[in-house]
Design a protein around this motif. Structure first.
Motif, PDB file in Angstrom:
ATOM      1  N   ASN A  96     -12.786  65.467  12.633  1.00  0.00           N
ATOM      2  CA  ASN A  96     -12.920  66.520  11.761  1.00  0.00           C
ATOM      3  C   ASN A  96     -11.645  66.347  10.927  1.00  0.00           C
ATOM      4  O   ASN A  96     -11.641  67.111   9.767  1.00  0.00           O
ATOM      5  CB  ASN A  96     -13.033  67.669  12.311  1.00  0.00           C
ATOM      6  CG  ASN A  96     -14.356  67.823  13.100  1.00  0.00           C
ATOM      7  OD1 ASN A  96     -15.318  67.423  12.767  1.00  0.00           O
ATOM      8  ND2 ASN A  96     -14.350  68.827  14.426  1.00  0.00           N
ATOM      9  N   HIS A  97     -10.677  65.661  11.323  1.00  0.00           N
ATOM     10  CA  HIS A  97      -9.278  65.708  10.592  1.00  0.00           C
ATOM     11  C   HIS A  97      -8.970  64.264  10.301  1.00  0.00           C
ATOM     12  O   HIS A  97      -8.528  63.486  11.050  1.00  0.00           O
ATOM     13  CB  HIS A  97      -8.106  66.385  11.356  1.00  0.00           C
ATOM     14  CG  HIS A  97      -6.979  66.142  10.681  1.00  0.00           C
ATOM     15  ND1 HIS A  97      -6.615  66.938   9.502  1.00  0.00           N
ATOM     16  CD2 HIS A  97      -5.913  65.335  11.012  1.00  0.00           C
ATOM     17  CE1 HIS A  97      -5.198  66.463   9.076  1.00  0.00           C
ATOM     18  NE2 HIS A  97      -5.031  65.822   9.826  1.00  0.00           N
ATOM     19  N   LEU A  98      -9.384  63.814   8.988  1.00  0.00           N
ATOM     20  CA  LEU A  98      -9.203  62.339   8.542  1.00  0.00           C
ATOM     21  C   LEU A  98      -7.923  62.016   8.236  1.00  0.00           C
ATOM     22  O   LEU A  98      -7.309  62.761   7.268  1.00  0.00           O
ATOM     23  CB  LEU A  98     -10.203  61.917   7.698  1.00  0.00           C
ATOM     24  CG  LEU A  98     -11.764  61.959   8.311  1.00  0.00           C
ATOM     25  CD1 LEU A  98     -12.709  61.663   6.950  1.00  0.00           C
ATOM     26  CD2 LEU A  98     -11.890  61.052   9.395  1.00  0.00           C
ATOM     27  N   TRP A  99      -6.870  61.057   8.963  1.00  0.00           N
ATOM     28  CA  TRP A  99      -5.683  60.810   8.462  1.00  0.00           C
ATOM     29  C   TRP A  99      -5.581  59.244   8.303  1.00  0.00           C
ATOM     30  O   TRP A  99      -4.536  58.793   7.628  1.00  0.00           O
ATOM     31  CB  TRP A  99      -4.694  61.326   9.445  1.00  0.00           C
ATOM     32  CG  TRP A  99      -4.977  60.815  10.806  1.00  0.00           C
ATOM     33  CD1 TRP A  99      -5.554  61.636  11.861  1.00  0.00           C
ATOM     34  CD2 TRP A  99      -4.888  59.776  11.423  1.00  0.00           C
ATOM     35  NE1 TRP A  99      -5.808  60.778  12.953  1.00  0.00           N
ATOM     36  CE2 TRP A  99      -5.417  59.518  12.682  1.00  0.00           C
ATOM     37  CE3 TRP A  99      -4.071  58.356  11.045  1.00  0.00           C
ATOM     38  CZ2 TRP A  99      -5.327  58.572  13.702  1.00  0.00           C
ATOM     39  CZ3 TRP A  99      -4.091  57.224  11.970  1.00  0.00           C
ATOM     40  CH2 TRP A  99      -4.699  57.336  13.070  1.00  0.00           C
ATOM     41  N   PHE A 100      -6.579  58.398   8.586  1.00  0.00           N
ATOM     42  CA  PHE A 100      -6.259  56.928   8.488  1.00  0.00           C
ATOM     43  C   PHE A 100      -6.233  56.620   7.161  1.00  0.00           C
ATOM     44  O   PHE A 100      -5.572  55.580   6.946  1.00  0.00           O
ATOM     45  CB  PHE A 100      -7.617  56.300   8.996  1.00  0.00           C
ATOM     46  CG  PHE A 100      -8.925  56.404   8.248  1.00  0.00           C
ATOM     47  CD1 PHE A 100      -9.200  55.687   7.062  1.00  0.00           C
ATOM     48  CD2 PHE A 100      -9.855  57.392   8.443  1.00  0.00           C
ATOM     49  CE1 PHE A 100     -10.232  55.653   6.548  1.00  0.00           C
ATOM     50  CE2 PHE A 100     -11.040  57.670   7.824  1.00  0.00           C
ATOM     51  CZ  PHE A 100     -11.072  56.936   6.630  1.00  0.00           C
ATOM     52  N   TYR A 101      -6.718  57.412   6.017  1.00  0.00           N
ATOM     53  CA  TYR A 101      -6.478  56.672   4.738  1.00  0.00           C
ATOM     54  C   TYR A 101      -5.013  56.951   4.214  1.00  0.00           C
ATOM     55  O   TYR A 101      -4.630  55.967   3.106  1.00  0.00           O
ATOM     56  CB  TYR A 101      -7.338  57.624   3.671  1.00  0.00           C
ATOM     57  CG  TYR A 101      -6.955  58.921   3.593  1.00  0.00           C
ATOM     58  CD1 TYR A 101      -6.173  59.655   2.955  1.00  0.00           C
ATOM     59  CD2 TYR A 101      -7.800  59.844   4.488  1.00  0.00           C
ATOM     60  CE1 TYR A 101      -5.874  60.991   2.951  1.00  0.00           C
ATOM     61  CE2 TYR A 101      -7.637  61.306   4.435  1.00  0.00           C
ATOM     62  CZ  TYR A 101      -6.635  61.868   3.745  1.00  0.00           C
ATOM     63  OH  TYR A 101      -6.443  63.182   3.663  1.00  0.00           O
TER      64      TYR A 101
END
Length: 101
Positions: free
Chosen positions: A48-53
């Motif tokens: 729900n929390h995308l940080w990989f970018y």
């Protein structure tokens, strides 16, 4: 002003270029595998929390600039430019020295 290199100099320059290309491909390979791993961790632990970018984007910018440098997309700032500028400054210094003697 053309620079004439000996065979030894040409070999050294070619070897250095191959080392730089090899370094770029190592960087690119690390970028791909580490980011695949980070994407997997991110999607597994907190989908729900995308940080990989963020690391993908910033490291990607670094990889692009590394590639531009290695493959001399902008040759005006490459080694040849540096050597020509050094020779030009040395010639200018020689001319100025001769004026005052």
């Amino acid at each position: 002003m053309e620079i004439n290199y000996s065979e030894e100099d040409k070999y050294y320059r070619a070897k250095k270029k191959v080392e730089n290309i090899k370094g770029f491909y190592g960087n690119l390979t690390s970028f791909i595998f580490v980011n695949i791993f980070l994407i997997g961790i991110n999607l597994y632990t907190s989908p729900n929390h995308l940080w990989f970018y963020w690391p993908l984007m910033w490291w990607g910018i670094g990889v692009v600039f590394h590639g531009l440098k290695v493959f001399e997309v902008f040759p005006a700032f490459g080694k040849d430019w540096e050597e020509k500028k050094i020779k030009e400054l040395m010639e200018r210094e020689k001319e100025n020295k001769g004026k005052w003697q």
